[in-house]
Structures are given as structure tokens and as C-alpha cells.
Design an enzyme around this catalytic site. Structure first.
Site, PDB file in Angstrom:
ATOM      1  N   CYS A 329       0.936  -1.127   0.130  1.00 29.03           N
ATOM      2  CA  CYS A 329       0.074   0.091   0.110  1.00 29.03           C
ATOM      3  C   CYS A 329       0.936   1.189   0.163  1.00 29.03           C
ATOM      4  O   CYS A 329       1.520   1.470  -0.915  1.00 29.03           O
ATOM      5  CB  CYS A 329      -0.849  -0.111   1.237  1.00 29.03           C
ATOM      6  SG  CYS A 329      -2.386   0.868   1.023  1.00 29.03           S
ATOM      7  N   HIS A 425      -3.799  -5.817   1.253  1.00 22.00           N
ATOM      8  CA  HIS A 425      -3.436  -6.214   2.459  1.00 22.00           C
ATOM      9  C   HIS A 425      -3.936  -7.657   2.688  1.00 22.00           C
ATOM     10  O   HIS A 425      -4.805  -8.026   1.944  1.00 22.00           O
ATOM     11  CB  HIS A 425      -4.106  -5.197   3.364  1.00 22.00           C
ATOM     12  CG  HIS A 425      -3.658  -3.658   3.176  1.00 22.00           C
ATOM     13  ND1 HIS A 425      -2.447  -3.361   4.000  1.00 22.00           N
ATOM     14  CD2 HIS A 425      -4.240  -2.487   2.986  1.00 22.00           C
ATOM     15  CE1 HIS A 425      -2.315  -2.103   4.031  1.00 22.00           C
ATOM     16  NE2 HIS A 425      -3.165  -1.612   3.146  1.00 22.00           N
TER      17      HIS A 425
END
Length: 480
Positions: A329, A425
Site C-alpha cells: 500500500c 493487504h
């Protein structure tokens, strides 16, 4: 409602354990936290985000997480303060003083979400925030006594004996609270006790005598709490357990605004992996097989701190030695050639060079992608979620990390295959994907079933609380 004498006294864990315990008794249980401040968040099936602790509590109650379980979520950023999430959606940003003025307008959303949960449950377990004794923040409060009185919810106060001074903290809370607030408290718990409970019997009696609140339980320390996702970055300060049998080391620089750090938990659960939390003032270890750049709530600011620590130099040396790098991310965004925030989404508008290890560029925008994902990466299936602002494009995307069902190619891989960036994630919570990574790093997979371990820990926590807390009395107090 469970409030604490301070932050990190175990409120989140106790609510999770009680959620599982009462669910096992056959009750329909829902967790609720009016206001949370955390950069460790979870994506909900209804397309929003809530604090990670409430997602765990929902799991403990064996229900899907909902935005109504945490209607106000504050995600600290940089100079602009915190992003304000209301019922799962970003409403803007606010500095601390401005947020105090904003709170009265948020109470309606808080009470709306609470009522929705009440309508579908036999029992709602409410978690407070910070300390019940913060009378300086009492005006317009929506997180503790302000909510309790508005919704007429009785309060159990939790003190943490492990940090010391638990008698003073509980009695002191009674002393500073206005009488109307103190009257909402119907009992207390003392958490994280070590040793012979008989040695603190007089302490429990003294607290009850000085406060007028009945003692509802002395809870021994629960060491397996570390096996559950933590809500607060304070958990990262805990010393890592020694792993004499570890075969590989994974280095993780602890950025000031680290987000979704529960990505590390499954790796730390692996007996062959030593996760090195690299703190400011410490270089990246030269013997790490992998450097993992975690998510960030303020990527440009954290990238500046990364460079100030000299970690950019350490990272280039790691790559020259043939080491691998994974950016998750915000970490993925840092690995590119440039990172721009033209609208000032995370701080002052601007653009900075990235670390230059992937041939991509990122532009931050106000739109946030919140979605559960499944796909393939390295020929291995995985499930996870995306939670990010910004669009990343460039030639490096021609070598994607993953193929996401319904969305196509995602992430980027360097030409030599050693640098990877992805917005996904939860990769390592998927046993298939984690085993694939461990094999690539030279460690034999252990066969660990991570999710089954979380379930077993929740069951053990529920049994722990059944033994040490008067659950029947809690139900009586909830019923009024």
C-alpha cells in the site's frame, strides 16, 4: 459499556472475549465503539471501514463487520490532523481543536448506528475510548460518558494492574468524575493480574469501599493476546519474542504513521520467521532476507522520515546485496519514481521523488478504494483487501504482482523480480500465499493455519473470562 482508566488497559480484548463468550451462550451479540482513533482499520462487506478491533470483535461474535460497529473513526495523518470517517466513509480532515467543535454534529450518527445494532441483537457490548477521567474533554463527548448518558448505557470501568497504580487509577477516576457520570458506573474490573489472586483481595475490597462500585472480576494476564490483531500502534512497542529456530529475518521499518500493521501478525506467528521491527535511530539489518515497507496514513510525510533515518541508503545497499523488497500500500507508493499529492489529501500539496525501485508513479486523490479482493499472485491464490487513496501507473505495471478477480492486473514487479509493490493487504493471513513467500525466501512452510489459530485464541479468551469475570452479573446489569 466498557470504559478504561486509560488507553491500552485491555478494553478491546475484553470486549472481544466477552463477545465470543456470550455468543457461545447462544446470544446475538454486537460490538460497538462510538469513536475510535486508529490507523489499523478493516474493510467491511458494506463497503466502508472501521477500526480493526471492532472487526475482530465482530468475528468473535460470529457476525460480519459493519460500519455501524464503529461509526466515527479518526485516522491520524500529519500536519492536517486526522481523517474523519463517519459510518464508514471519509468526511474530511480536522485538527484536534476543530474536531472538538465537530463532535456534537456526530452524536446523531453515533446514536443512529447504536440503535441499528440494538435492533438486531440481544446484547450490545460497547467499548469506550481513552480514559473515562478525561474531564477536560467531557464537553461534547461522544466516546465515553457523553455516549453512556445519551444512550443510557451502564458502564463497567477497567483498570490495568500490570502498569501499576491500579487502585489510584480507579479511585482517582471516581474522584474526578461529576456525580452524574460516576452514577453510570455499575462495577469495575482489574485486568492483567500476575501472581496469586489472594494477594490482591484486600486491594479489590479497598477499591470497592472507596468508590462504591462492586468488583466484577480480577482478570489474570492472558499471554496469548499477542496472537490476536492489535488495535493500537502501541502494541508495536512490545518486545518481540525470541525465536532461536528462525531461518529468515524480515525487516520492517516502523514509520511514524504506520497503518494496517496487522499485516505483520501472520509472519510473526511463523516459527521460521523473525520479524525485526526497525525503530528510529537503528539501521536496517544487513542480514534481512526481505525488507517490508508497510502501509502509511501519510505517505509523503513517512517517506520524508524514512529518508531522514537514512533507511533509503540502507535499502539500496540491501538491494545491491541481492535482497528482496515488498511494499504494501503506502510502501508500494514509496517504491515508485515519484509521489504527488496535488490536492493536499494527506498534508501540504506537493510532489517528491520516490525511492526509484519500481518504474511507477503515484498521484494521490480524494477517492478511497475500499474493497475485499481475491485473485492470483505468483500462480498462487489469495484473498485480502484494498484500502488506499491514490492511483499508481507506469511501465512497471506491465509486470503486475497479481491478477484480481473482476479488476485485472494489480501491483508491479521489478525486472529482476526482487522488488514488489501491491495495494493488497492481508496477503500473509492467507496460508497459501504466506507459504509461497516463505518458500521463495528459503524457509520451509510450517503448515500453520493462521485463521484457525485466531479462532482458537478467541475461544481460549472467552473461557478465560468465563473463569474470572461474573458474566451472569454483567447480563443482569445490562438488562437494568
Amino acid at each position: 459499556m466498557f470504559q478504561g482508566t486509560g488507553s491500552d488497559v485491555g478494553k478491546s480484548l475484553i470486549v472481544a472475549g466477552l463477545a465470543r463468550a456470550f455468543t457461545l451462550r447462544g446470544l446475538r451479540v454486537r460490538p460497538f465503539k462510538p469513536q475510535n482513533m486508529s490507523n489499523n482499520a478493516a474493510v467491511t462487506p458494506d463497503g466502508g471501514e472501521i477500526g480493526r478491533a471492532q472487526a475482530l470483535q465482530a468475528r468473535a461474535a460470529r457476525v460480519a463487520p459493519s460500519v455501524h460497529m464503529n461509526p466515527v473513526l479518526l485516522k491520524p495523518q500529519s500536519e492536517i490532523g486526522a481523517q474523519v470517517i463517519v459510518q464508514g466513509r471519509a468526511r474530511g480532515t480536522a485538527k484536534a481543536a476543530d474536531y472538538q467543535k465537530l463532535k456534537p454534529s456526530l452524536m446523531a450518527a453515533v446514536l443512529d448506528s447504536y440503535q441499528r445494532l440494538r435492533n438486531e441483537a440481544d446484547l450490545v457490548l460497547v467499548e469506550g475510548a481513552g480514559a473515562a477521567s478525561e474531564i477536560n474533554l467531557r464537553a461534547n463527548d461522544i466516546a465515553n460518558m457523553g455516549f453512556s448518558r445519551a444512550a443510557n448505557v451502564p458502564v463497567i470501568l477497567i483498570g490495568d494492574i500490570d502498569r501499576g497504580g491500579v487502585i489510584a487509577s480507579l479511585v482517582g477516576t471516581r474522584t474526578v468524575l461529576p456525580q452524574e457520570d460516576a452514577a453510570m458506573i455499575v462495577g469495575f474490573l482489574v485486568n492483567r493480574f500476575r501472581g496469586d489472586p489472594a494477594l490482591f483481595a484486600a486491594g479489590m475490597e479497598e477499591i470497592a469501599a472507596r468508590t462504591g462500585w462492586p468488583a466484577l472480576g480480577l482478570i489474570p494476564f492472558f499471554p496469548d493476546a499477542r496472537r490476536l490483531p492489535a488495535e493500537d500502534a502501541l502494541a508495536l512497542d512490545a518486545p518481540a519474542l525470541p525465536k532461536p529456530g528462525a531461518k529468515i529475518r524480515i525487516a520492517v521499518p516502523l514509520l511514524p504513521r504506520i497503518a494496517n500493521f496487522d499485516d505483520l501478525d501472520p509472519l510473526e506467528a511463523e516459527p521460521s520467521v523473525e520479524v525485526i521491527r526497525v525503530r528510529p535511530g537503528t539501521p536496517l539489518p544487513a542480514d534481512a532476507a526481505l525488507v517490508l515497507l508497510p502501509g502509511s496514513k501519510s505517505t509523503l510525510a513517512d517517506l520524508a522520515d524514512f529518508r531522514r533515518e537514512g533507511w533509503d541508503i540502507d535499502l539500496l545497499a540491501h538491494v545491491r546485496r541481492g535482497g528482496r523488497v515488498l511494499g504494501l500500500c503506502g510502501g508500494y507508493q514509496m517504491l515508485g519514481r515519484s509521489l504527488a499529492d496535488p490536492e493536499g489529501v494527506e498534508g501540504p500539496p506537493g510532489s517528491v521523488p520516490g525511492l526509484g525501485l519500481l518504474d511507477v508513479e503515484t498521484v494521490l486523490t480524494g477517492d478511497k478504494r475500499l474493497v475485499a479482493v481475491i485473485g492470483m499472485a505468483g500462480g498462487v491464490p489469495f484473498s485480502g483487501y484494498e484500502m488506499h487513496m491514490g492511483v499508481t501507473e507506469g511501465p512497471g505495471r506491465a509486470r503486475p504482482f497479481a491478477d484480481i478477480d473482476g479488476a485485472g492486473p494489480e501491483g508491479a514487479i521489478s525486472a529482476d523480480g526482487r522488488i514488489i509493490g501491491t495495494y493488497a493487504h492481508g496477503l500473509f493471513a492467507d496460508d497459501r500465499q504466506r507459504a509461497h513467500w516463505l518458500a521463495a525466501l528459503g524457509a520451509a512452510p510450517s503448515g500453520l493455519d493462521y485463521e484457525a489459530g485466531v479462532e482458537a485464541t478467541l475461544d481460549a479468551l472467552a473461557a478465560h473470562l468465563e473463569r474470572h469475570v461474573d458474566l451472569d452479573r454483567l447480563l443482569e446489569l445490562a438488562a437494568g
